[in-house]
Design a protein around this motif. Structure first.
Motif, short mmCIF file in Angstrom:
data_model
loop_
_atom_site.label_atom_id
_atom_site.label_comp_id
_atom_site.label_asym_id
_atom_site.label_seq_id
_atom_site.Cartn_x
_atom_site.Cartn_y
_atom_site.Cartn_z
N LEU A 1 15.53 -17.06 7.89
CA LEU A 1 16.42 -15.90 7.92
C LEU A 1 15.79 -14.77 7.12
N PRO A 2 16.14 -13.53 7.45
CA PRO A 2 15.60 -12.41 6.68
C PRO A 2 16.22 -12.35 5.28
N GLU A 3 15.50 -11.78 4.35
CA GLU A 3 16.04 -11.57 3.00
C GLU A 3 17.36 -10.81 3.12
N GLY A 4 18.32 -11.17 2.29
CA GLY A 4 19.62 -10.50 2.32
C GLY A 4 20.59 -11.09 3.32
N ALA A 5 20.18 -12.15 4.04
CA ALA A 5 21.07 -12.77 5.03
C ALA A 5 22.28 -13.38 4.32
N THR A 6 23.37 -13.46 5.05
CA THR A 6 24.63 -13.98 4.52
C THR A 6 24.97 -15.31 5.20
N VAL A 7 26.03 -15.94 4.71
CA VAL A 7 26.53 -17.15 5.36
C VAL A 7 26.88 -16.84 6.81
N ALA A 8 27.51 -15.72 7.06
CA ALA A 8 27.87 -15.33 8.43
C ALA A 8 26.62 -15.20 9.31
N ASP A 9 25.54 -14.67 8.77
CA ASP A 9 24.30 -14.57 9.53
C ASP A 9 23.77 -15.95 9.91
N ALA A 10 23.81 -16.88 8.97
CA ALA A 10 23.36 -18.24 9.24
C ALA A 10 24.22 -18.89 10.31
N VAL A 11 25.53 -18.72 10.22
CA VAL A 11 26.43 -19.30 11.21
C VAL A 11 26.15 -18.69 12.59
N ARG A 12 25.88 -17.40 12.65
CA ARG A 12 25.55 -16.76 13.92
C ARG A 12 24.29 -17.38 14.53
N VAL A 13 23.27 -17.60 13.73
CA VAL A 13 22.03 -18.21 14.22
C VAL A 13 22.29 -19.63 14.71
N VAL A 14 23.09 -20.39 13.98
CA VAL A 14 23.43 -21.75 14.40
C VAL A 14 24.14 -21.72 15.76
N ARG A 15 25.06 -20.77 15.94
CA ARG A 15 25.76 -20.64 17.23
C ARG A 15 24.76 -20.39 18.37
N LEU B 1 21.53 -21.19 18.41
CA LEU B 1 20.65 -22.35 18.59
C LEU B 1 21.33 -23.50 19.30
N HIS B 2 22.65 -23.60 19.16
CA HIS B 2 23.39 -24.75 19.68
C HIS B 2 24.60 -24.31 20.50
N PRO B 3 24.37 -23.74 21.69
CA PRO B 3 25.52 -23.40 22.54
C PRO B 3 26.19 -24.70 23.00
N GLY B 4 27.38 -24.60 23.48
CA GLY B 4 28.11 -25.79 23.89
C GLY B 4 29.27 -26.03 22.95
N PRO B 5 29.49 -27.27 22.52
CA PRO B 5 30.67 -27.55 21.70
C PRO B 5 30.57 -27.09 20.25
N LEU B 6 29.37 -26.89 19.72
CA LEU B 6 29.26 -26.56 18.30
C LEU B 6 29.94 -25.25 17.91
N PRO B 7 29.81 -24.17 18.68
CA PRO B 7 30.50 -22.94 18.27
C PRO B 7 32.00 -23.10 18.07
N ARG B 8 32.65 -23.91 18.89
CA ARG B 8 34.09 -24.16 18.73
C ARG B 8 34.36 -24.90 17.42
N ILE B 9 33.49 -25.84 17.09
CA ILE B 9 33.63 -26.58 15.84
C ILE B 9 33.42 -25.64 14.65
N LEU B 10 32.47 -24.74 14.77
CA LEU B 10 32.20 -23.78 13.68
C LEU B 10 33.41 -22.90 13.40
N ASP B 11 34.19 -22.59 14.44
CA ASP B 11 35.39 -21.76 14.25
C ASP B 11 36.37 -22.39 13.28
N ALA B 12 36.43 -23.72 13.25
CA ALA B 12 37.39 -24.42 12.41
C ALA B 12 36.76 -25.05 11.17
N ALA B 13 35.44 -24.95 11.07
CA ALA B 13 34.71 -25.63 9.99
C ALA B 13 34.89 -24.95 8.64
#
Length: 83
Positions: free
Chosen positions: A24-38, A40-52
């Protein structure tokens, strides 16, 4: 910077990995990391992230605008059921 993302329970199953390192670039936030995870892993993971819940270096994160640091550990904790 590099951040280690660890997945637990249904998040692990949806991601297909126990953990992974994100660049991640310097200054990245938790939200930035979660966006990248979404992305990288389309499918069921984004729905899980909404409640995680998230732990940053083993401390609960409520504000996803919190900045990450190089070498940080971000844990993804889906809702758990049980008693």
């Amino acid at each position: 910077m590099t951040v280690l993302v660890r997945y637990f329970a249904s998040a692990r199953a949806a991601a297909g990995v126990e953990e992974e390192k994100l660049k991640l670039p310097e200054g990245a936030t938790v939200a930035d990391a979660v966006r990248v995870v979404r992305e990288l892993h389309p499918g069921p993971l984004p729905r899980i992230l909404d409640a995680a819940s998230f732990l940053l270096n083993e401390i609960a994160v409520r504000d996803q605008t919190r900045a990450l640091s190089d070498g940080a550990q971000l844990d993804v904790l889906p809702p758990f059921a049980g008693g």
